[in-house]
Motif scaffolding. Structure first.
Motif, mmCIF file in Angstrom:
data_model
loop_
_atom_site.group_PDB
_atom_site.id
_atom_site.type_symbol
_atom_site.label_atom_id
_atom_site.label_comp_id
_atom_site.label_asym_id
_atom_site.label_seq_id
_atom_site.Cartn_x
_atom_site.Cartn_y
_atom_site.Cartn_z
ATOM 1 N N THR A 57 0.839 -1.203 0.000
ATOM 2 C CA THR A 57 0.000 0.000 0.000
ATOM 3 C C THR A 57 0.873 1.252 0.000
ATOM 4 O O THR A 57 2.089 1.169 0.219
ATOM 5 N N ARG A 58 0.249 2.387 -0.166
ATOM 6 C CA ARG A 58 0.979 3.659 -0.218
ATOM 7 C C ARG A 58 1.029 4.357 1.137
ATOM 8 O O ARG A 58 1.600 5.423 1.265
ATOM 9 N N GLY A 59 0.372 3.775 2.137
ATOM 10 C CA GLY A 59 0.423 4.384 3.480
ATOM 11 C C GLY A 59 -0.365 5.675 3.583
ATOM 12 O O GLY A 59 -0.071 6.537 4.412
ATOM 13 N N GLU A 60 -1.388 5.794 2.727
ATOM 14 C CA GLU A 60 -2.111 7.076 2.666
ATOM 15 C C GLU A 60 -3.002 7.331 3.883
ATOM 16 O O GLU A 60 -3.460 8.455 4.082
ATOM 17 N N MET A 61 -3.247 6.308 4.707
ATOM 18 C CA MET A 61 -4.134 6.504 5.861
ATOM 19 C C MET A 61 -3.374 6.844 7.148
ATOM 20 O O MET A 61 -3.988 7.028 8.200
ATOM 21 N N GLY A 62 -2.073 6.911 7.083
ATOM 22 C CA GLY A 62 -1.284 7.211 8.282
ATOM 23 C C GLY A 62 -1.659 8.571 8.864
ATOM 24 O O GLY A 62 -1.934 9.509 8.115
ATOM 25 N N THR A 63 -1.673 8.665 10.193
ATOM 26 C CA THR A 63 -2.034 9.919 10.867
ATOM 27 C C THR A 63 -1.020 11.014 10.564
ATOM 28 O O THR A 63 -1.361 12.176 10.376
ATOM 29 N N ARG A 64 0.246 10.624 10.510
ATOM 30 C CA ARG A 64 1.312 11.605 10.263
ATOM 31 C C ARG A 64 1.865 11.422 8.855
ATOM 32 O O ARG A 64 1.810 10.336 8.290
ATOM 33 N N LYS A 76 17.601 2.273 0.653
ATOM 34 C CA LYS A 76 19.019 2.507 0.292
ATOM 35 C C LYS A 76 19.925 2.205 1.475
ATOM 36 O O LYS A 76 20.981 1.604 1.325
ATOM 37 N N ILE A 77 19.487 2.629 2.668
ATOM 38 C CA ILE A 77 20.305 2.374 3.864
ATOM 39 C C ILE A 77 20.456 0.868 4.091
ATOM 40 O O ILE A 77 21.532 0.376 4.410
ATOM 41 N N LEU A 78 19.368 0.127 3.877
ATOM 42 C CA LEU A 78 19.434 -1.327 4.079
ATOM 43 C C LEU A 78 20.257 -2.027 2.993
ATOM 44 O O LEU A 78 20.748 -3.130 3.198
ATOM 45 N N GLY A 79 20.355 -1.388 1.840
ATOM 46 C CA GLY A 79 21.099 -2.004 0.727
ATOM 47 C C GLY A 79 20.220 -2.815 -0.204
ATOM 48 O O GLY A 79 20.733 -3.640 -0.984
ATOM 49 N N ALA A 80 18.899 -2.600 -0.152
ATOM 50 C CA ALA A 80 17.993 -3.347 -1.042
ATOM 51 C C ALA A 80 18.247 -2.948 -2.497
ATOM 52 O O ALA A 80 18.603 -1.802 -2.782
ATOM 53 N N SER A 81 18.047 -3.897 -3.409
ATOM 54 C CA SER A 81 18.271 -3.621 -4.839
ATOM 55 C C SER A 81 17.182 -2.728 -5.414
ATOM 56 O O SER A 81 17.416 -1.987 -6.352
ATOM 57 N N PHE A 82 15.965 -2.876 -4.894
ATOM 58 C CA PHE A 82 14.883 -2.004 -5.345
ATOM 59 C C PHE A 82 13.782 -2.011 -4.293
ATOM 60 O O PHE A 82 13.734 -2.881 -3.418
ATOM 61 N N ARG A 83 12.928 -1.013 -4.381
ATOM 62 C CA ARG A 83 11.725 -1.003 -3.552
ATOM 63 C C ARG A 83 10.604 -0.529 -4.445
ATOM 64 O O ARG A 83 10.740 0.493 -5.117
ATOM 65 N N GLU A 84 9.511 -1.273 -4.494
ATOM 66 C CA GLU A 84 8.376 -0.793 -5.279
ATOM 67 C C GLU A 84 7.115 -0.842 -4.442
ATOM 68 O O GLU A 84 7.064 -1.467 -3.390
ATOM 69 N N GLN A 85 6.098 -0.168 -4.955
ATOM 70 C CA GLN A 85 4.896 0.032 -4.169
ATOM 71 C C GLN A 85 3.695 -0.357 -5.008
ATOM 72 O O GLN A 85 3.588 0.074 -6.157
ATOM 73 N N LEU A 86 2.811 -1.173 -4.446
ATOM 74 C CA LEU A 86 1.513 -1.402 -5.092
ATOM 75 C C LEU A 86 0.521 -0.458 -4.399
ATOM 76 O O LEU A 86 0.884 0.274 -3.489
ATOM 77 N N ASP A 87 -0.712 -0.522 -4.834
ATOM 78 C CA ASP A 87 -1.704 0.405 -4.270
ATOM 79 C C ASP A 87 -2.972 -0.385 -3.943
ATOM 80 O O ASP A 87 -4.011 -0.198 -4.543
ATOM 81 N N LEU A 88 -2.838 -1.296 -2.970
ATOM 82 C CA LEU A 88 -3.957 -2.201 -2.664
ATOM 83 C C LEU A 88 -4.875 -1.652 -1.576
ATOM 84 O O LEU A 88 -5.820 -2.326 -1.180
ATOM 85 N N GLY A 89 -4.596 -0.420 -1.105
ATOM 86 C CA GLY A 89 -5.534 0.207 -0.164
ATOM 87 C C GLY A 89 -5.084 0.126 1.275
ATOM 88 O O GLY A 89 -5.245 -0.908 1.930
ATOM 89 N N ASP A 90 -4.531 1.229 1.779
ATOM 90 C CA ASP A 90 -4.131 1.318 3.188
ATOM 91 C C ASP A 90 -5.401 1.422 4.028
ATOM 92 O O ASP A 90 -6.344 2.124 3.658
ATOM 93 N N GLY A 91 -5.442 0.741 5.164
ATOM 94 C CA GLY A 91 -6.624 0.796 6.030
ATOM 95 C C GLY A 91 -7.807 0.143 5.349
ATOM 96 O O GLY A 91 -8.891 0.735 5.250
ATOM 97 N N GLY A 92 -7.618 -1.085 4.859
ATOM 98 C CA GLY A 92 -8.674 -1.805 4.131
ATOM 99 C C GLY A 92 -8.061 -2.511 2.945
ATOM 100 O O GLY A 92 -8.600 -2.493 1.839
ATOM 101 N N LEU A 93 -6.908 -3.111 3.187
ATOM 102 C CA LEU A 93 -6.140 -3.768 2.121
ATOM 103 C C LEU A 93 -7.012 -4.789 1.379
ATOM 104 O O LEU A 93 -7.620 -5.654 1.992
ATOM 105 N N ARG A 94 -7.085 -4.632 0.065
ATOM 106 C CA ARG A 94 -7.962 -5.493 -0.738
ATOM 107 C C ARG A 94 -7.229 -6.775 -1.132
ATOM 108 O O ARG A 94 -6.036 -6.744 -1.447
ATOM 109 N N THR A 95 -7.970 -7.872 -1.134
ATOM 110 C CA THR A 95 -7.335 -9.164 -1.423
ATOM 111 C C THR A 95 -8.112 -9.952 -2.482
ATOM 112 O O THR A 95 -8.119 -11.175 -2.462
#
Ligand SMILES: [Zn+2]
Length: 240
Positions: free
Chosen positions: A41-48, A63-82
């Motif tokens: 999710t995109r974390g759009e429901m976070g209070t801050r 980047k700090i962890l050294g991951a090769s990539f990070r990507e984001q889906l948009d399955l719905g923060d606060g009601g993740l759709r499955t």
């Protein structure tokens, strides 16, 4: 063939992975293994913060962890759709990156997004291996799905030694400036933005570390037992 990774971490929200398994990622990277991260999710429901701020923070953390990539889906923060459509997106992430092992939240977590994410990734990792489910990527099934734990902590299957990666892991956690304790922030107060929350995270790592003779440890749960080649090594380091 497209580039692949050795390990793929899935999280419901950016920062879940850093809080539960950041040290394990650092260990993989230091051992020369390729790690990818997919936030569902995109974390759009976070209070801050906002989805955009959290996206910047999460790519700094990766980047700090050294991951090769990070990507984001948009399955719905606060009601993740499955539903099937969401499942197909996760199947495609697994097929595209062809990980040997997948990490996901434990499917019996307190936060429903975490629980749903855990089940969705488990199911999709299996279905990704079915050739007759046709997508633009070739079928691929990871060897295992390993679960990190957040709040409901079941009996753990193994603990990863993270004493030497702890500092880097906490640097990655602190990259989420909008989410965690920052004395200068004027954002609304939340449970995870209290200083106490970071103390709790550290206390948990110390507790699990103490079970395996380490200063810091990260606990994991698996449905299949891990294969151990060297029992003396696995249980070493506990002597007084
Ligand atoms: Zn979360």
């Amino acid at each position: 063939m497209a580039e692949s990774v050795d390990v793929l971490f899935f999280g419901a929200h950016a920062d879940d992975i850093e809080l539960c398994s950041g040290g394990t990622i650092v260990n993989f990277v230091r051992a020369g293994q390729k790690v990818g991260i997919v936030d569902l999710t995109r974390g759009e429901m976070g209070t801050r913060g906002s989805a955009e701020i959290r996206r910047k923070e999460s790519s700094a953390a990766a980047k700090i962890l050294g991951a090769s990539f990070r990507e984001q889906l948009d399955l719905g923060d606060g009601g993740l759709r499955t539903g099937r459509e969401e499942e197909m997106q996760v199947i495609d992430a697994v097929r595209r990156w062809r990980p040997r092992v997948v990490f996901a939240p434990w499917p019996d977590e307190r936060h429903p997004d975490h629980a749903r994410a855990g089940q969705l990734v488990t199911d999709a990792s299996f279905y990704a291996g079915l050739r007759k489910i046709e997508t633009k990527f070739e079928a691929h099934r990871p060897q295992a799905v390993i679960y990190y734990v957040q709040y409901h902590i079941p009996t753990v299957s193994f603990v990863v030694y993270v004493s030497e990666s702890w500092e880097t892991r906490m640097k990655a956690v602190k990259a989420y400036k909008s989410q965690f304790f920052d004395p200068k922030s004027s954002e609304p107060r939340t449970k995870i933005a209290e200083q106490r929350f970071l103390e709790m995270i550290e206390a948990r790592a110390i507790h699990f570390g103490s079970l395996v003779g380490a200063h810091y440890g990260e606990p994991f749960v698996t449905k299949l037992p891990p294969k151990v080649n060297d029992i003396l090594e696995a249980y070493g380091g506990r002597e007084p």
